[in-house]
Design a protein around this motif. Structure first.
Motif, PDB file in Angstrom:
ATOM      1  N   SER B  43     -10.241   2.027 -49.056  1.00  0.00           N
ATOM      2  CA  SER B  43     -10.424   3.465 -48.805  1.00  0.00           C
ATOM      3  C   SER B  43      -9.829   3.851 -47.454  1.00  0.00           C
ATOM      4  O   SER B  43      -9.233   4.920 -47.300  1.00  0.00           O
ATOM      5  CB  SER B  43     -11.907   3.839 -48.806  1.00  0.00           C
ATOM      6  N   MET B  44     -10.031   2.970 -46.478  1.00  0.00           N
ATOM      7  CA  MET B  44      -9.459   3.246 -45.155  1.00  0.00           C
ATOM      8  C   MET B  44      -7.935   3.252 -45.227  1.00  0.00           C
ATOM      9  O   MET B  44      -7.264   4.106 -44.643  1.00  0.00           O
ATOM     10  CB  MET B  44      -9.953   2.201 -44.139  1.00  0.00           C
ATOM     11  N   LEU B  45      -7.407   2.281 -45.970  1.00  0.00           N
ATOM     12  CA  LEU B  45      -5.954   2.169 -46.092  1.00  0.00           C
ATOM     13  C   LEU B  45      -5.372   3.370 -46.854  1.00  0.00           C
ATOM     14  O   LEU B  45      -4.369   3.954 -46.434  1.00  0.00           O
ATOM     15  CB  LEU B  45      -5.593   0.855 -46.806  1.00  0.00           C
ATOM     16  N   LEU B  46      -6.041   3.737 -47.938  1.00  0.00           N
ATOM     17  CA  LEU B  46      -5.573   4.904 -48.694  1.00  0.00           C
ATOM     18  C   LEU B  46      -5.646   6.159 -47.816  1.00  0.00           C
ATOM     19  O   LEU B  46      -4.721   6.971 -47.798  1.00  0.00           O
ATOM     20  CB  LEU B  46      -6.412   5.088 -49.967  1.00  0.00           C
ATOM     21  N   GLY B  47      -6.743   6.258 -47.067  1.00  0.00           N
ATOM     22  CA  GLY B  47      -6.893   7.390 -46.144  1.00  0.00           C
ATOM     23  C   GLY B  47      -5.740   7.422 -45.150  1.00  0.00           C
ATOM     24  O   GLY B  47      -5.144   8.474 -44.895  1.00  0.00           O
ATOM     25  N   ARG B  48      -5.407   6.255 -44.609  1.00  0.00           N
ATOM     26  CA  ARG B  48      -4.342   6.180 -43.608  1.00  0.00           C
ATOM     27  C   ARG B  48      -2.992   6.570 -44.204  1.00  0.00           C
ATOM     28  O   ARG B  48      -2.223   7.340 -43.615  1.00  0.00           O
ATOM     29  CB  ARG B  48      -4.290   4.755 -43.037  1.00  0.00           C
ATOM     30  N   GLY B  71      -7.118   7.116 -37.197  1.00  0.00           N
ATOM     31  CA  GLY B  71      -7.922   6.512 -36.144  1.00  0.00           C
ATOM     32  C   GLY B  71      -9.419   6.613 -36.401  1.00  0.00           C
ATOM     33  O   GLY B  71     -10.217   5.914 -35.773  1.00  0.00           O
ATOM     34  N   GLN B  72      -9.820   7.478 -37.320  1.00  0.00           N
ATOM     35  CA  GLN B  72     -11.238   7.743 -37.529  1.00  0.00           C
ATOM     36  C   GLN B  72     -11.747   7.211 -38.878  1.00  0.00           C
ATOM     37  O   GLN B  72     -12.848   7.550 -39.307  1.00  0.00           O
ATOM     38  CB  GLN B  72     -11.504   9.256 -37.419  1.00  0.00           C
ATOM     39  N   GLU B  73     -10.951   6.341 -39.498  1.00  0.00           N
ATOM     40  CA  GLU B  73     -11.285   5.899 -40.855  1.00  0.00           C
ATOM     41  C   GLU B  73     -12.570   5.073 -40.905  1.00  0.00           C
ATOM     42  O   GLU B  73     -13.358   5.171 -41.852  1.00  0.00           O
ATOM     43  CB  GLU B  73     -10.129   5.075 -41.444  1.00  0.00           C
ATOM     44  N   ALA B  74     -12.796   4.243 -39.887  1.00  0.00           N
ATOM     45  CA  ALA B  74     -13.957   3.348 -39.928  1.00  0.00           C
ATOM     46  C   ALA B  74     -15.260   4.123 -39.775  1.00  0.00           C
ATOM     47  O   ALA B  74     -16.264   3.799 -40.419  1.00  0.00           O
ATOM     48  CB  ALA B  74     -13.849   2.291 -38.829  1.00  0.00           C
TER      49      ALA B  74
END
Lengths: 325, 360
Positions: B43-48, B71-74
């Motif tokens: 999800s973080m990667l897709l978000g990025r 930068g705010q994915e986590a």
């Protein structure tokens, strides 16, 4: 004479007023160091320091309520609200206090303050960045509401607003912030609050507009140039208190009236103007006084905004409809 | 209690996985199953990737104003991963990765930034409120939902998001106070990304930390490394437990950083230094989480490359689908004003339609 856009005229007027009068200060979110998201206050902090060109915490009620306190305390604050859609947290301060202070204290405390804010649609913006809220503030006793449509008036009205003893809501048509330049004198001058301006004389129909819609109406008149319709165009400039006399005089001559505004229709400024026309020029009318306004729907996001925005073509069509009534 | 152990008044910050991908507090490492860990990372990667592409599309003039999440994915995914499907998410406008984790479709999220209200029409079962632009106003909605679900005896919590700038708004205070007074199952998550457009966190409040603010409302507050998905996970997990026990809300201040501009209309080079940005680039949440997963043999460069390609294609394809629908239909902009369209509004629609017909 220097050529200025509406935006640069606002900027240089703030600069001029702050230079002339130490009690004039500017405050708002990102309005100091950065000079505001549109750069209307650019350079003021660098010139007048952080105390007179304030980057406030992110809170519109604090900006407006704080400006009230500053005005009571001897300053002339010019508060910037980033977009008119964000003024609402400060609405309580404006309606419950700012508008009432003179009356509440029987004139002991008056509020020489200005609340500036970019307004209006047509810039393909996100939600809450496209509102036209002049009707809401025009409804409130104690407030003055002005809207320039040219760089010259942007300066004159802002100067008048800063010098006015009462609170003035100064709406900035952001869609035409940088759209065109005009000669703007360097010396200080005021455009009187409460006075409309006849931009073009005509005999068949009176059209009243303000802000960015003045320009759209001028474009509509271009479209009509071969139709043989003589339009008298009035830039209202002040929504409240508005210039009844200029409207009356014009309608008595033309016999027809159209008001164009992007603000929502129901209980909008158009209704108020039409009421004036009916009362003051009833026997001169050759067609029902008419309004072309924003629909009574939340202004759509950009992919539906064209259904809402009033185009020169729509204005031209409406002018023809009224004239052919 | 993490909120006791990591007392913001004592200058403590909750960290589990440091920026080099090392576990700095073994006792606190959450036991998250492998599938979930992978879902979090993905999800973080897709978000990025969606974020990077959105900026590209915007620069090509294909996307409208967009508020980047880089930068705010986590902060977003770590917290949402600690909640259940039945819990609620009340976003501000910079929570795309969290929304993706909770099941929002990328197509809808992109549609919103593409300027179409349909983008906010998320499946009700997702329990994600629409994007809220007026700063901090959504937190009162979070309190209200929490009140309703508690009264209806649902075992659910509500996570409300706000930025560091939002803590200056009156509604931040009002919402936290309201939730605390009624012991509501609310979790307030501040994405402290250090900048409210051009205004730095230090100019926003004199409070030493934003977590300090919790104390005044009578609720626990904790400062968490917001770029550490594991720390965000355990902080949110504990807040949820507390909320469901009937002990009321928690305030989580996630220390993170907006690596991109405020929106695509903003130029951050005017107000911040490159070296500050590079400091935070080293603390990239994806980088450390990838190392963590690699150490667990869950991930490697090959998988990374494959996944990136897959997501890049997916994002591009999704955006192309959106671009097919250039405009919103006229009826759409009128139809949702009321359950039943009043006569006068119907007249306005009809007038406009006949105008369109005449000028055709």
């Amino acid at each position: 004479m220097p050529l200025k856009t509406i935006l640069s005229a606002i900027n240089s007027t703030l600069d001029q007023q702050m230079e002339k009068d130490d009690t004039v200060i500017s405050l708002g979110e990102d309005a100091g160091f950065e000079g505001g998201v549109f750069r209307a206050t650019k350079g003021l902090q660098q010139k007048y320091g952080k105390e007179r060109s304030i980057d406030t915490p992110l809170a519109e009620s604090a900006i407006i309520g704080g400006a009230l306190g500053m005005a009571v305390g001897g300053l002339k604050p010019v508060a910037e609200i980033q977009f008119s859609g964000f003024v609402l947290p400060g609405f309580n301060q404006i309606v419950a206090h700012v508008a009432r202070f003179r009356n509440r204290t029987r004139g002991t405390y008056t509020l020489p303050m200005v609340i500036r804010m970019p307004y209006g649609g047509g810039i393909r913006a996100l939600e809450h960045h496209s509102e036209s809220l002049e009707s809401i503030f025009g409804h409130i006793p104690g407030l003055k509401v002005v809207i320039p449509s040219t760089p010259y008036d942007a300066k004159g009205l802002l100067t008048a607003a800063i010098k006015d003893p009462d609170p003035v809501m100064y709406f900035e048509p952001k869609r035409i912030y940088r759209a065109f330049k005009q000669e703007v004198p360097d010396e200080e001058y005021s455009v009187p609050i409460g006075k409309a301006k006849v931009l073009k004389k005509g005999t068949d129909i009176t059209v009243v507009a303000w802000g960015s819609l003045v320009r759209e109406t001028v474009k509509a008149m271009e479209l009509l140039k071969d139709e043989g319709i003589s339009v008298e165009l009035i830039d209202l400039r002040t929504i409240k208190p508005f210039d009844k006399e200029t409207i009356e005089k014009s309608v008595k001559k033309t016999g027809r009236f159209l008001v164009v505004h992007e603000a929502y229709k129901t209980f909008g400024p158009g209704a108020e103007l039409i009421s004036t026309v009916n009362v003051k020029a009833f026997l001169y009318l050759e067609a029902p006084p008419t309004r072309l306004t924003g629909h009574d729907i939340t202004i759509p996001l950009p992919k539906g905004e064209h259904h809402f925005i009033i185009s020169p073509e729509r204005i031209a069509k409406k002018i023809k409809d009224v004239v052919k009534f | 209690m993490l909120t006791k152990k990591f007392d913001p008044l004592k200058g403590k910050i909750l960290e589990v996985l440091n920026h080099e991908g090392k576990i700095v507090n073994e006792k606190l490492e959450p036991k998250i199953d492998d599938d979930k860990l992978l879902k979090m990372y993905k999800s973080m990667l897709l978000g990025r990737i969606a974020d990077t592409k959105a900026l590209q599309f915007q620069r090509q003039g294909r996307m409208l104003t967009y508020a980047p999440i880089k930068g705010q994915e986590a902060t977003q995914v770590g917290s949402m991963a600690a909640l259940s499907e039945t819990d609620w998410m009340v976003p501000a406008f910079r929570e795309m990765a969290g929304m993706l984790y909770k099941g929002a479709s990328l197509k809808k999220l992109f549609l919103y930034w593409y300027g179409n209200e349909e983008g906010n029409n998320l499946d009700k079962s997702l329990k994600i409120l629409p994007i809220s632009v007026p700063i901090a106003s959504q937190l009162n909605h979070a309190s209200g939902i929490a009140y309703a679900r508690k009264l209806l005896k649902k075992e659910e919590v509500v996570a409300g998001f706000v930025g560091d700038g939002g803590t200056s708004q009156g509604e931040f205070h009002e919402a936290l106070n309201f939730s605390a007074v009624f012991d509501l199952p609310t979790i307030f998550i501040i994405q402290n990304n250090q900048w409210a457009i051009s205004t730095p966190r230090s100019s926003q409040t004199k409070a030493e930390t934003l977590a300090h603010k919790a104390i005044g409302y009578g609720m626990p507050g904790i400062q968490v490394d917001g770029n550490d998905p594991l720390a965000m996970y355990i902080a949110t997990e504990e807040a949820k437990k507390r909320a469901l026990k009937g002990d009321g809300p928690t305030l989580i201040e996630a220390l993170t950083y907006r690596l991109g501009p405020h929106t695509t209309s903003d130029d951050p080079t005017i107000y911040r230094e490159d070296k500050e940005v590079s400091y935070w680039e080293e603390r990239d949440p994806l980088k450390r989480f990838k190392i963590y997963l690699e150490n667990k043999d869950l991930w490697d460069d090959k998988k990374e490359e494959k996944q990136r390609k897959e997501y890049t294609d997916f994002v591009t394809k999704t955006f192309k689908e959106i671009e097919k629908d250039k405009f919103v239909d006229l009826e759409e902009v009128f139809n949702y004003t009321y359950a039943e369209m009043p006569k006068d509004l119907k007249d306005q629609l009809d007038d406009y339609k006949s105008y369109l017909k005449e000028v055709k």
